[in-house]
Design an enzyme around this catalytic site. Structure first.
Site, PDB file in Angstrom:
ATOM      1  N   GLU A 157       0.841  -1.204   0.000  1.00  0.00           N
ATOM      2  CA  GLU A 157       0.000   0.000   0.000  1.00  0.00           C
ATOM      3  C   GLU A 157       0.872   1.248   0.000  1.00  0.00           C
ATOM      4  OE1 GLU A 157      -2.898  -0.139   3.179  1.00  0.00           O
ATOM      5  OE2 GLU A 157      -4.253  -1.333   1.966  1.00  0.00           O
ATOM      6  N   GLU A 233      -6.170  -8.043  -0.827  1.00  0.00           N
ATOM      7  CA  GLU A 233      -6.576  -8.104   0.577  1.00  0.00           C
ATOM      8  C   GLU A 233      -8.081  -7.918   0.619  1.00  0.00           C
ATOM      9  OE1 GLU A 233      -4.583  -5.655   3.452  1.00  0.00           O
ATOM     10  OE2 GLU A 233      -2.658  -5.936   2.427  1.00  0.00           O
TER      11      GLU A 233
HETATM   12  C1  GLA Z   1      -3.960  -2.805   4.898  1.00  0.00           C
HETATM   13  C2  GLA Z   1      -2.572  -3.385   5.049  1.00  0.00           C
HETATM   14  C3  GLA Z   1      -2.579  -4.676   5.833  1.00  0.00           C
HETATM   15  C4  GLA Z   1      -3.443  -4.541   7.061  1.00  0.00           C
HETATM   16  C5  GLA Z   1      -4.847  -4.131   6.656  1.00  0.00           C
HETATM   17  C6  GLA Z   1      -5.802  -3.963   7.808  1.00  0.00           C
HETATM   18  O1  GLA Z   1      -4.598  -3.372   3.868  1.00  0.00           O
HETATM   19  O2  GLA Z   1      -1.977  -3.607   3.806  1.00  0.00           O
HETATM   20  O3  GLA Z   1      -1.271  -4.995   6.190  1.00  0.00           O
HETATM   21  O4  GLA Z   1      -2.886  -3.587   7.897  1.00  0.00           O
HETATM   22  O5  GLA Z   1      -4.793  -2.896   6.033  1.00  0.00           O
HETATM   23  O6  GLA Z   1      -5.900  -5.108   8.551  1.00  0.00           O
END
Ligand code: GLA
Length: 578
Positions: A157, A233
């Site tokens: 991210e 995700e």
């Molecule tokens: C983001 C991050 C993950 C985690 C999620 C929330 O997507 O990439 O590592 O922190 O948020 O659980």
């Protein structure tokens, strides 16, 4: 030889269109003797792939002390995935977020280099050395070399943090140089700016979200006209912080969103399939204006719960997946009932003394300056007058218990933004400070811990601090060897207990009769407990228990309300919003 590549609309596995149906398991949050069980259950839910991050600070807590054994045996984890007939996705960071301490970055690194998550040369040099070590494990396990690894992610991210394209380019160069030949991906929240800044033209963009699948996939498509759509995700639950509620998501809504994703032909990584536990002191924290340290459990309301048992979500997801892909007939066995019983807790005296560091310093020394990786430092200072006064501290990171001549006088909490305390008359002020977990998201990543900035008493600088780092795991080991002592009363107290088991078993330790502290079974550091909640039970994995005699150590920081140890039949993670 098997191949894995990007087609115009799909991933191609051996040239055939392939939908990745993956679930996340972080090897560093699950006892290694339980990896195979969790991976197997993933296959039984219908998953064809397992995804894991790599936590740099678990492998290299001290600079140069690179470890790949036991809990850190990433190679073995990937081999188990392969043996189960599944593919693997590896996300080595270096930044992983993941509600993990410091977002995965080692404290020795964040305390010594500038330009985190950027192309700053010092940061890049350390990151490159780290990645090469990870890729020594991953490269020979790629699908084209007969292993399970089909995708590797660059950063995490990144568009939510920076826009340094040279940084991403450098990460790609290290990755390719190390012999990684599988497709490289990035993940970003489905927001235009993030999708733009978080990737490069040569990387395959994916998105992270937990609802409104169709709309989010459309956003992703706008940023990437061809190639497979993937939600890297798919948030099927959420994490919890101390003082909050236990987050759950509606099973039917989550299943419907998963169905929409799969029906659209998209690939998915379910985050989490099995969350596991932030054992010991590995939890992270969030701070978007308010510091929120995360709890010990990383149950995440995932298909497998914290103890590895299937939940309603497991069966709902399995049904959804079966509409789109073959799912094995076999179901995971029902969990055996956990032993529920009580034993007495015996007082074992004080535990927060320790040898202070000389010479004294003008300001309290931070955890970082002392290279202290455990949870506590005690700071002592002689008060200049016997009249007391108003104490003002720059910033408390993160929770502090103050006492004067051994008598508790109050606490200061970063979450509450506390900075002042009325100090009664006395000679010696002691402040015990807990690092409650390093921030894992946004720009407070890597910040120092301890008492930060100037400290004054009635406006005059208060200096001459003695700093005493306290290693809680080491102290617990010392307590285990101690005879029973007087205990209870106010302030930190150590406790021990013994209990017998017929056979090794998963246990759920109910901490509601205690206040705040750390617990250990047979020397294994379960993690932090806190009556603040929501979490009430600590999960004790079966492999750390044994038939016959077992021991428990509790390091309590406040008060034990009832000197009893209660093991209960299952997880109690706290009140939910529903
Ligand atoms: C983001 C991050 C993950 C985690 C999620 C929330 O997507 O990439 O590592 O922190 O948020 O659980």
């Amino acid at each position: 030889m098997t191949s894995f590549s990007l087609g115009d609309t799909d991933f191609l596995r051996d040239g055939q269109p392939h939908q990745v149906i993956s679930g996340a398991i972080h090897y560093f949050r699950v006892h290694p003797d339980q990896w195979q069980d969790r991976i197997r259950k993933a296959r039984l839910m219908g998953l064809n792939t397992i995804e894991t991050y790599v936590a740099w600070n678990a492998h290299e807590p001290e600079r140069g002390a690179w470890d790949t054994t036991g809990w850190n045996d990433l190679g073995r984890f990937l081999d188990l995935v392969h043996e189960e007939g599944l593919d693997a996705i590896v996300r080595p960071g270096p930044y992983i977020c993941a509600e993990w301490h410091n977002g995965g970055l080692p404290v020795w690194l964040t305390g010594s280099v500038d330009g985190l998550r950027s192309s700053a040369p010092d940061f890049l040099a350390e990151v490159s050395a780290y990645l090469r070590r990870v890729y020594d494990i991953v490269a020979p396990r790629q699908i084209e070399r007969g292993g399970p690894v089909v995708l590797v992610q660059i950063e995490n991210e990144y568009g939510a943090y920076g826009a340094d394209q040279a940084y991403l380019e450098a990460l790609v160069a290290v990755t390719r140089d190390a012999g990684i030949t599988v497709p490289l991906t990035t993940v970003d929240q489905p927001v235009d700016r993030m999708l733009r800044d978080g990737s490069l033209p040569e990387l395959h963009k994916t998105a992270s979200f937990g609802s409104r699948s169709t709309e989010r996939l459309a956003t992703l498509r706008r940023h990437q006209p061809t190639g497979p759509l993937m939600c890297s995700e798919f948030w099927d639950g959420w994490f919890d912080w101390w003082g909050g509620v236990h987050h759950t998501t509606d099973v039917h809504a989550a299943a419907a969103d998963l169905d929409a994703l799969l029906a659209a032909g998209a690939s998915v990584n379910i985050y989490m399939f099995h969350g596991g536990t932030n054992f010991a002191l590995t939890n992270g924290a969030n701070d978007k204006g308010r510091y929120l340290p995360l709890v010990t459990s990383y149950d995440y309301d995932a298909p497998l719960d914290e103890a590895g048992n299937p939940t309603a979500k497991f069966f709902a997801f399995r049904e959804v997946i079966a509409r789109h892909a073959p799912v094995p007939d076999e179901l995971p066995p029902a969990a055996p009932a956990a032993p529920a019983f009580e034993v007495d807790l015996r007082a074992a005296g004080a535990w927060t003394e320790g040898e202070g560091i000389e010479p004294r310093t003008a300001l309290p020394q931070t955890f970082d300056a002392l290279g202290h990786r455990s949870a506590l430092i005690r700071y002592d200072v002689e008060l200049p007058t016997e009249h007391g006064g108003l104490l003002l501290i720059g910033e408390v990171r993160d929770l502090a218990w103050a006492s004067v001549d051994g008598r508790p006088v109050g606490t200061l909490s970063r979450t509450r933004q506390d900075r002042t305390l009325r100090i009664p008359p006395g000679r010696t002020l002691s402040i015990l400070v807990e690092d409650q977990g390093r921030v894992n998201y946004d720009h407070r990543l890597g910040e120092e811990k301890g008492l930060i900035g100037e400290i004054t008493l009635d406006g005059a600088p208060l200096g001459g601090w003695r700093s005493t780092p306290l290693d809680v795991a080491e102290l617990a080991a010392g307590v285990a060897a101690r005879a029973t002592a007087d205990g209870g009363g106010d302030g930190p107290s150590a406790w021990t207990a013994e209990f017998a088991l017929d056979a090794a078993a998963d246990l759920f330790l109910d901490t509601a009769a205690w206040s705040k502290g750390f617990a250990f079974v047979n020397g294994f550091f379960l993690g932090r407990y806190w009556r603040n909640g929501p979490q009430r039970t600590l999960y004790v994995p079966e492999p750390v228990t044994r038939a016959g005699a077992n021991s428990l150590v509790v390091l309590e920081l406040e008060q034990v309300l009832d000197p009893v140890v209660r093991f209960v039949g299952g997880l109690a993670l706290g009140a939910t919003e529903e």
